[in-house]
Every structure is written in C-alpha cells, then in structure tokens.
Design an enzyme around this catalytic site. Sequence first.
Site, PDB file in Angstrom:
ATOM      1  N   LEU A   1       5.748  20.445   6.113  1.00 46.13           N
ATOM      2  CA  LEU A   1       6.868  20.126   5.734  1.00 46.13           C
ATOM      3  C   LEU A   1       6.736  19.927   4.010  1.00 46.13           C
ATOM      4  O   LEU A   1       7.757  19.973   3.272  1.00 46.13           O
ATOM      5  CB  LEU A   1       7.524  18.751   6.070  1.00 46.13           C
ATOM      6  CG  LEU A   1       7.881  18.758   7.691  1.00 46.13           C
ATOM      7  CD1 LEU A   1       8.148  17.106   8.107  1.00 46.13           C
ATOM      8  CD2 LEU A   1       9.116  19.636   7.758  1.00 46.13           C
TER       9      LEU A   1
ATOM     10  N   ASP B   1       4.215   0.867  12.246  1.00 51.84           N
ATOM     11  CA  ASP B   1       3.207   0.170  11.814  1.00 51.84           C
ATOM     12  C   ASP B   1       2.843  -1.171  12.112  1.00 51.84           C
ATOM     13  O   ASP B   1       1.806  -1.862  12.068  1.00 51.84           O
ATOM     14  CB  ASP B   1       2.813   0.566  10.202  1.00 51.84           C
ATOM     15  CG  ASP B   1       2.438   1.730   9.669  1.00 51.84           C
ATOM     16  OD1 ASP B   1       1.816   2.373  10.617  1.00 51.84           O
ATOM     17  OD2 ASP B   1       2.731   2.005   8.354  1.00 51.84           O
TER      18      ASP B   1
ATOM     19  N   ARG C   1      -4.357  10.680   3.021  1.00 51.94           N
ATOM     20  CA  ARG C   1      -3.229  11.390   3.645  1.00 51.94           C
ATOM     21  C   ARG C   1      -2.261  12.022   2.578  1.00 51.94           C
ATOM     22  O   ARG C   1      -1.630  12.848   2.749  1.00 51.94           O
ATOM     23  CB  ARG C   1      -2.331  10.870   4.731  1.00 51.94           C
ATOM     24  CG  ARG C   1      -3.168  10.520   5.936  1.00 51.94           C
ATOM     25  CD  ARG C   1      -2.184   9.728   7.142  1.00 51.94           C
ATOM     26  NE  ARG C   1      -1.146  10.486   7.263  1.00 51.94           N
ATOM     27  CZ  ARG C   1      -0.266   9.780   7.942  1.00 51.94           C
ATOM     28  NH1 ARG C   1      -0.246   8.639   8.772  1.00 51.94           N
ATOM     29  NH2 ARG C   1       0.825  10.474   8.305  1.00 51.94           N
TER      30      ARG C   1
ATOM     31  N   LYS D   1       0.848  -1.133  -0.064  1.00 47.76           N
ATOM     32  CA  LYS D   1      -0.048  -0.094   0.053  1.00 47.76           C
ATOM     33  C   LYS D   1       0.978   1.194   0.089  1.00 47.76           C
ATOM     34  O   LYS D   1       0.443   2.221  -0.482  1.00 47.76           O
ATOM     35  CB  LYS D   1      -0.854   0.014   1.199  1.00 47.76           C
ATOM     36  CG  LYS D   1      -1.600   1.427   1.515  1.00 47.76           C
ATOM     37  CD  LYS D   1      -2.334   1.428   2.868  1.00 47.76           C
ATOM     38  CE  LYS D   1      -2.880   2.791   3.247  1.00 47.76           C
ATOM     39  NZ  LYS D   1      -1.873   3.658   3.567  1.00 47.76           N
TER      40      LYS D   1
ATOM     41  N   ARG E   1      -2.582  21.987  10.226  1.00 47.68           N
ATOM     42  CA  ARG E   1      -1.339  22.199   9.861  1.00 47.68           C
ATOM     43  C   ARG E   1      -0.337  20.903   9.733  1.00 47.68           C
ATOM     44  O   ARG E   1       0.723  20.898  10.255  1.00 47.68           O
ATOM     45  CB  ARG E   1      -0.656  23.319  10.723  1.00 47.68           C
ATOM     46  CG  ARG E   1      -1.179  24.468  10.529  1.00 47.68           C
ATOM     47  CD  ARG E   1      -1.441  24.945   9.010  1.00 47.68           C
ATOM     48  NE  ARG E   1      -0.133  25.261   8.410  1.00 47.68           N
ATOM     49  CZ  ARG E   1       0.569  26.346   8.318  1.00 47.68           C
ATOM     50  NH1 ARG E   1      -0.186  27.318   8.709  1.00 47.68           N
ATOM     51  NH2 ARG E   1       1.727  26.601   7.684  1.00 47.68           N
TER      52      ARG E   1
ATOM     53  N   CYS F   1      -8.134  17.634   6.487  1.00 49.92           N
ATOM     54  CA  CYS F   1      -7.934  18.412   7.676  1.00 49.92           C
ATOM     55  C   CYS F   1      -8.055  19.877   7.257  1.00 49.92           C
ATOM     56  O   CYS F   1      -7.694  20.032   6.213  1.00 49.92           O
ATOM     57  CB  CYS F   1      -6.684  18.151   8.503  1.00 49.92           C
ATOM     58  SG  CYS F   1      -5.305  18.570   7.353  1.00 49.92           S
TER      59      CYS F   1
END
Length: 426
Positions: free
Chosen positions: A128, A311, A95, A23, A124, A119
């Site tokens: 990056l 993970d 994401r 993934k 924030r 979001c």
Amino acid sequence: MKYDMLVEGGQIPSGKVKVSGAKNSATRLLAASLLTDEPVRIRNFPTQLVDVVEKIGFIRKLGARVEVDDEREFLEILTPGLSCKTIDDWELPIRTTYLLTAGQIVRNGIARIPYPGGCKIGARGYDLHMMVWKALGCEVREEESYIQVNGSFRGGSVDFPISTVGGTENALMCASVATGTTEIRNAYITPEVEDLIDMLQQMGAGIENFGNSLIRVRGMGGLMRGASFEVMPDRIEALTWIVFAAMTGGDVYIKGVPFRHMKVPLLHLEEAGLDLYRNSHSVFVSGESIQGQGIQPFELACGTHPGVISDMQSFYVLLGMKANGISRTFDYRYPERIAYARELSRFNADAIACEPGKITTFGIASLKGADVTSTDLRGSMALVMAAFCADGQSRIKDVHMAMRGYNGLLDKLKTLGVHASLIETG
C-alpha cells in the site's frame, strides 16, 4: 538490547502514574519533523521508547539534528538536509520506516528506506505504501537492502483497497509536500492520525476531512514551516494502568487520560462493574471502584476506532480472567492475534481458550507464577500484569517488546510501589 523480566507476584500498586505521549503519534510526528528545514519542537514526547531511540538514531545518520530531553519529555529537531548516501546499515527494527520517504524526496528527489520491520523481498508488507508513492508520481524499486523511491510528489488520487492507518499517514505526509491537491479515499482516521493532521496543518498543509474516510490535502509544493506541538496522551497506556489497578485491587491515580478518545473502551469497563472516579483529565482506581458483585463477565468485539481497537484486546482478555464467569473477546479484524493468549494460559491452563477471532476466559481464575514469552508489544505488557497478579515468581522473556510501547516502564512501576528486575539476554 533484549531483556527478560523477573516479577514476584502479589505486589499491589499504589500511587500516581502519568500517561506518556502516544507512541503511535510520536513516532509519526518525528518523521513529519523532517519535512521542514526550520526548527520543530515537540512536547510530551516519549523519548525512551525503543522505537523512538531506533528512529532518532537513523534520522541522525540521514542528517537531522535531534536534541533529546528525557526529563522534560521534549524533542527539538532541525533538519538542514538529508542524505541517504551516507547510510551503510539498512537494518532498522521498526515498522514505520516508510514515513521517512517524504522528507528525502522533497529535498533530493531520491529516497532510500529500510524495509519495514527489517522484512525482505517476499514478505511484501508494504504494497500500500508503494501504491501511495506511485499514485503521487514517483518510481519505486525494491533493492536487496532497501526500497528506493525516485521523482517528485504531485497531487493525485490515492484509493486504498482497505482502510489503513499506516497508508493514511504515509499519504498525508507525501501529499503535504506535493505540488497540487491530493484526495485520499478509504482513509483510516484514528486519534493519532488526527494528531499528525494537526501538526501538518500547523506546518502549512491545507487538510480537510470529510467524515472518517475521505481526506483532501493541498500540498506545499516543497518544504514546510517549523512547528511547536504537544503529543496527545497514549490511550492504550491509559487503559493499561486502569486495568492493572482494577485487577490488583490497587489505589492508583492515573494522570493524563484522553477521555474523549476512550468513550467506548471505558463504557465496556463500566459495564463490567468498574465505577471509575474521574475529573477532566485523570482517573482514580481503587478497590472500591469494583462494585459489590466484583468484575462481571462480558462480551465485546474489537474493531476500529471509536470502538475497542485490537491493540487493547489483551487487556480485556486479562480482565476477563478475573471476572465472575465466562467472558468472550472477538477480533475479526486481526483474528490471528491470539499467540499472547496461549502464553497467558501458562498462568492457569483452565482459565483461557482461544481460536482465530475468539478468546474465551473462565473466571475467577487463580494465577500461578510461570515462565512466558512475549509475542507482541501489548501482549507482552499483559503478561507483565498477569505476573503481578500471580502467586510466586514469573519470568517474562523478551519483555523489551513491552518497552517499545511504555515509556520509562520500570520507573513507572517503581512510582506505584511495585518492583521488577530486568535481565539482559542479548
């Protein structure tokens, strides 16, 4: 779609299961395919993952043509053009939206992307990435519904204040289409990032690694070449099936295990008493794999690759619940990753204790069926595995979180002779 899962405990898996493409590589390669107007063909692609389906839907709206073959696990992408001006819905629940920037900038000099994970301003969680775009010569504006990037990418220096996988991936893609040479410092090169580097090199970028934290990229100064590529197997999924078989005492043949990327995680399993039968690409786990004294208690600390990454944490915690004694799993990189452990305790309140950075398990624990709620992708899969080990029926709420990371999950369970049912909840 949102789902709950019903599992009747006590089922023992038996059969063969194939590990799908990773993934954390596949979704990045899909974004990289937008950096060319030539065909890109990707094999061993986990086409049914929720994140993949969402991202394919969005890039089609941008203008990419994507042909999906679920049976062959194959994608073909052709991107004659991209336009953010046709988008009217900026909600995208994944994401890695920031990786959709480079393909738009190299064509149009303007990119609009959904906020990562949906979001809004204030969270924030993308500073990056803004730093990358600015360091390579673009302007960035935070609008109400999306982030807008304007300009063209020029070679430069990207100095991350902390090591970051997502930031490294974003910088690699932007630098690959930039004019000139870019240095990326404090990069984080995981096996999945190596997969992305290999494909970008095939597409024409000149990329050199210096150790695990410095990357130099000679950009194409425009669109790249097409590619034909195969996604690496998912190391986290491979670990999942190994632990599942060990905990249940099943006889499971797991095909497509990326052993060279799993040396330390597998060493921890061996030291916990698992004697794994393996060849160059597969492993067989059976009741006989557990040595005479059973699963031994252990201590391990999660960290960066090549160690046990965060993970993977939940699967070692789950294994610790079946070990002969007290085991401890530490994670100082992501110390707050303990919400799933509180849900695991519903199967046996005395079997687990957690605090930021540390989870303690007390084995050998007997598990009782429970109603639990998914808190994250890998934690959700740990709850599913615990339910199969428990006595009685369990309900795992929001199990669609697990389906974000396990391609064809229900079908794979069926091939192992165990069954679960989904209930649509929204």
